[in-house]
Design a protein around this motif. Sequence first.
Motif, mmCIF file in Angstrom:
data_model
loop_
_atom_site.group_PDB
_atom_site.id
_atom_site.type_symbol
_atom_site.label_atom_id
_atom_site.label_comp_id
_atom_site.label_asym_id
_atom_site.label_seq_id
_atom_site.Cartn_x
_atom_site.Cartn_y
_atom_site.Cartn_z
ATOM 1 N N VAL A 196 0.822 -1.211 0.000
ATOM 2 C CA VAL A 196 0.000 0.000 0.000
ATOM 3 C C VAL A 196 0.854 1.257 0.000
ATOM 4 N N GLY A 197 2.093 1.148 0.436
ATOM 5 C CA GLY A 197 2.977 2.301 0.369
ATOM 6 C C GLY A 197 3.178 3.021 1.679
ATOM 7 N N PHE A 198 2.863 2.374 2.816
ATOM 8 C CA PHE A 198 3.071 3.003 4.118
ATOM 9 C C PHE A 198 4.516 2.774 4.549
ATOM 10 N N GLY A 199 5.424 3.539 4.024
ATOM 11 C CA GLY A 199 6.824 3.351 4.370
ATOM 12 C C GLY A 199 7.708 3.714 3.188
ATOM 13 N N ASP A 200 8.981 3.319 3.252
ATOM 14 C CA ASP A 200 9.892 3.592 2.148
ATOM 15 C C ASP A 200 9.466 2.822 0.904
ATOM 16 N N PHE A 201 9.761 3.414 -0.267
ATOM 17 C CA PHE A 201 9.584 2.655 -1.505
ATOM 18 C C PHE A 201 10.846 1.826 -1.713
ATOM 19 N N VAL A 202 10.688 0.513 -1.803
ATOM 20 C CA VAL A 202 11.819 -0.394 -1.957
ATOM 21 C C VAL A 202 11.849 -0.909 -3.382
ATOM 22 N N PHE A 203 12.908 -0.575 -4.110
ATOM 23 C CA PHE A 203 13.096 -1.100 -5.465
ATOM 24 C C PHE A 203 13.605 -2.540 -5.352
ATOM 25 N N ARG A 204 12.901 -3.453 -5.999
ATOM 26 C CA ARG A 204 13.315 -4.853 -6.001
ATOM 27 C C ARG A 204 13.433 -5.352 -7.433
ATOM 28 N N LEU A 205 14.177 -6.434 -7.592
ATOM 29 C CA LEU A 205 14.243 -7.114 -8.879
ATOM 30 C C LEU A 205 13.024 -8.009 -9.031
ATOM 31 N N PRO A 206 12.757 -8.521 -10.234
ATOM 32 C CA PRO A 206 11.559 -9.356 -10.441
ATOM 33 C C PRO A 206 11.478 -10.601 -9.569
ATOM 34 N N ASP A 207 12.570 -10.986 -8.912
ATOM 35 C CA ASP A 207 12.491 -12.136 -8.013
ATOM 36 C C ASP A 207 11.760 -11.805 -6.717
ATOM 37 N N ARG A 208 11.381 -10.508 -6.548
ATOM 38 C CA ARG A 208 10.615 -10.008 -5.407
ATOM 39 C C ARG A 208 11.413 -10.009 -4.107
ATOM 40 N N ARG A 264 16.009 10.532 -7.657
ATOM 41 C CA ARG A 264 17.433 10.202 -7.784
ATOM 42 C C ARG A 264 17.625 8.713 -8.050
ATOM 43 N N ALA A 265 16.802 7.883 -7.400
ATOM 44 C CA ALA A 265 16.956 6.437 -7.571
ATOM 45 C C ALA A 265 16.597 5.987 -8.976
ATOM 46 N N LEU A 266 15.650 6.668 -9.609
ATOM 47 C CA LEU A 266 15.212 6.259 -10.946
ATOM 48 C C LEU A 266 16.336 6.300 -11.978
ATOM 49 N N SER A 267 17.346 7.121 -11.716
ATOM 50 C CA SER A 267 18.448 7.235 -12.677
ATOM 51 C C SER A 267 19.515 6.166 -12.479
ATOM 52 N N THR A 268 19.384 5.380 -11.399
ATOM 53 C CA THR A 268 20.438 4.409 -11.107
ATOM 54 C C THR A 268 19.952 2.969 -11.015
ATOM 55 N N VAL A 269 18.677 2.746 -10.721
ATOM 56 C CA VAL A 269 18.223 1.364 -10.535
ATOM 57 C C VAL A 269 18.151 0.648 -11.878
ATOM 58 N N PRO A 270 18.315 -0.671 -11.890
ATOM 59 C CA PRO A 270 18.253 -1.429 -13.145
ATOM 60 C C PRO A 270 16.887 -1.301 -13.814
ATOM 61 N N ALA A 271 16.888 -1.381 -15.134
ATOM 62 C CA ALA A 271 15.650 -1.239 -15.898
ATOM 63 C C ALA A 271 14.642 -2.332 -15.532
ATOM 64 N N GLU A 272 15.127 -3.537 -15.230
ATOM 65 C CA GLU A 272 14.188 -4.617 -14.917
ATOM 66 C C GLU A 272 13.437 -4.336 -13.610
ATOM 67 N N CYS A 332 5.682 8.882 -16.432
ATOM 68 C CA CYS A 332 5.969 8.141 -17.658
ATOM 69 C C CYS A 332 6.024 6.639 -17.403
ATOM 70 N N ILE A 333 6.637 6.241 -16.278
ATOM 71 C CA ILE A 333 6.791 4.812 -16.052
ATOM 72 C C ILE A 333 5.542 4.210 -15.440
ATOM 73 N N ARG A 334 4.584 5.053 -15.057
ATOM 74 C CA ARG A 334 3.435 4.528 -14.341
ATOM 75 C C ARG A 334 2.492 3.764 -15.268
ATOM 76 N N GLY A 335 2.643 3.958 -16.558
ATOM 77 C CA GLY A 335 1.879 3.170 -17.517
ATOM 78 C C GLY A 335 0.386 3.347 -17.365
ATOM 79 N N THR A 336 -0.332 2.237 -17.216
ATOM 80 C CA THR A 336 -1.788 2.262 -17.138
ATOM 81 C C THR A 336 -2.298 2.550 -15.741
ATOM 82 N N CYS A 337 -1.401 2.815 -14.807
ATOM 83 C CA CYS A 337 -1.818 3.027 -13.419
ATOM 84 C C CYS A 337 -2.659 4.282 -13.283
#
Length: 409
Positions: free
Chosen positions: A321-333, A348-356, A388-393
């Motif tokens: 739901v988003g109550f806390g930090d946003f944690v970038f994870r890989l598709p393995d969850r 700032r993180a969007l410019s460094t995290v992997p595309a996947e 832009c990355i939010r797509g259909t959200c």
Amino acid sequence: MGANPAVEAAIEREKLFEAFENLMPFRVQDIVLVSSLYDSFILREDGRLNELLIGESYELNLQHVPRITHVKTAEEALGLAGSDSRFNLIVTNLEVEDMTATELAAEVQRAGLGVPVVVLAYDYREVKNFVARMPRSPIERIFLWQGNARILTSIIKYIEDKMNVEHDTDVMDVPVMLVVEDNIRYYSSFLPVIYTELISQARRLISEGLNVAHKLVRMRARPKILLASDFESAAELALHYRQNLLGVVLDVEFPRRGQLMPEAGFDLARMIRSVVPDVPIVLQSGRTEFMDKAYAEEFSFLQKHSPTLLGDLRKWLIEQVGFGDFVFRLPDRKTEVARASNLNELERALSTVPAESISYHRTLTFCAWETVLWEARLAVSPLPALCCIRGTCRCHFPRFGSVFPEPSC
């Protein structure tokens, strides 16, 4: 000569502040606690209720701290509520010296006081017997004391949210979380957890405030929590506030058309998913056989009888739901690659995290996290990269014009 864009933006921000200042028109002012001397002593000593209310109000920069006035009889409660409009919430035992809670609520209605009557009970068996004898009652809601003093602050916020949600969503599209649970014991446990996470989130955001006005605005714009205990009322709330739904906590088994239905939660979850495809939904049940079914339909699941139930609920609130930090994870969850606690860190993180990782979070979690944060960032428009990355959200900024523009990507 054209208008100065900076001046126009300042005017828009001032209008927005004024709108936020009008949020939460109903506040619990003072509380009448109707109980025996023994029960009042247990509440006050075990939970230190007044100290808790003062402490939380101080932390959250609230302008008013509700006071608790104890009386022993319903007649005294009626007298206080009728003589002073500050007493706009009555909390009572199932039975007091001169009448039952149902009789007290009926007398409040008969007198036209417009004051909600909430029961705070201490014995679950007594509660079940009371409900069996009086399935229909003018009582607003029954809660169960389980040793957590935050139940009273949850009752206050529950009443305020119910009274204010129509106004606040209409004026400012404030987010809404729906909890559907018919078991008094469980919703009396869930609400303090959810409200505690909201308070923690608000406290973190308040610490970023530039001035007192920012802090006040941020608190008033917190998500509203709505509680339902049967299919019909839950479906009505979900459809009415579908544009504002932030998350849904569903029991699996609860009444539908007056009968207990073993899979009502799945039916309601599918209905909500059909109209709000991206809303986080968690189903919870004591029957483990529902777990695989929930996962197969891409719903989260909580085991009711688990000793870690409340911790698992808190984890779901933070991660889904988003109550806390946003944690970038890989598709393995599992693999964490970056973490952001506000929109600046996210940019700032969007410019460094992997595309996947960005692709993995694309359709849901960015939107949920930003929805929790949006009310706090009054002077900052959503990040173009995020839109832009939010797509259909869903975009949760339909009414803010130039203050919250929707960039074309």
